[in-house]
Write a protein that holds these residues in place. Structure first.
Motif, PDB file in Angstrom:
ATOM      1  N   THR A   1      58.382 142.425  95.913  1.00 31.99           N
ATOM      2  CA  THR A   1      58.114 142.175  94.329  1.00 31.99           C
ATOM      3  C   THR A   1      56.836 142.964  94.053  1.00 31.99           C
ATOM      4  OG1 THR A   1      59.258 140.288  94.428  1.00 31.99           O
ATOM      5  CG2 THR A   1      57.716 140.556  92.658  1.00 31.99           C
TER       6      THR A   1
ATOM      7  N   GLU B   1      55.889 140.228  84.972  1.00 36.72           N
ATOM      8  CA  GLU B   1      56.083 140.778  86.501  1.00 36.72           C
ATOM      9  C   GLU B   1      54.933 140.309  87.369  1.00 36.72           C
ATOM     10  OE1 GLU B   1      57.028 145.030  86.924  1.00 36.72           O
ATOM     11  OE2 GLU B   1      58.717 144.735  85.788  1.00 36.72           O
TER      12      GLU B   1
ATOM     13  N   GLY C   1      55.919 136.506  88.295  1.00 35.23           N
ATOM     14  CA  GLY C   1      56.899 136.395  89.136  1.00 35.23           C
ATOM     15  C   GLY C   1      56.433 136.744  90.556  1.00 35.23           C
TER      16      GLY C   1
END
Length: 160
Positions: free
Chosen positions: A71, A42, A45
């Protein structure tokens, strides 16, 4: 897709996998490996969205900044549960109030640089709680900087 001029390796799937797996603890076991892989995947990303925001065409910057902020928020929402799975207390996100004075683009680059530093090093000697606290603070800083970038580009005269 072209890669980021600042970090061309960031969009290489093989390199990303190596960086994510490098954070596994030798004594973590299967569950610890899964939690570590989720967290660092994560983070990877989020860093990709931050780099996209910093390097995209001006017509795409607003959408990329929104995606970066969203995000970052998703990672922060997930961190308490990941901490619980790893048996670590959730320290919360403690931001740096001095950074607020910088322009959004500078803030985003600085926060992404710090988070990249954590991704690219394997601080195995670091206390897990301290590491999660640093990750959380930098994730929060990336999200806040993306929002600042959006606010700077907003037409405030049109609001009524």
């Amino acid at each position: 897709m072209t890669s980021s001029p600042r970090r061309p390796w960031l969009f290489d799937p093989a390199m990303g996998g190596v960086l994510v797996r490098a954070h596994r603890s030798p004594a973590g076991g299967a569950a610890g490996d899964v939690v570590s892989d989720v967290l660092w995947s994560e983070v990877l990303g989020l860093l990709r969205w931050a780099e996209a925001t910093l390097g995209c065409a001006p017509t795409l910057a607003e959408g990329a900044a929104w995606r970066t902020a969203a995000t970052a928020a998703a990672v922060l929402r997930r961190l308490p549960g990941l901490c619980a799975e790893a048996g670590t207390a959730w320290p919360g996100a403690q931001g740096d109030p001095e950074e607020v004075a910088l322009p959004g683009r500078q803030r985003l680059a600085a926060a992404a640089d710090r988070l990249t530093g954590l991704l690219c090093t394997c601080p195995t000697a670091m206390d897990p709680l301290a590491l999660v606290g640093r990750v959380a603070a930098d994730v929060d800083a990336v999200g806040a900087a993306a929002i600042a970038l959006l606010a700077e580009g907003a037409d405030w005269t049109a609001a009524s």
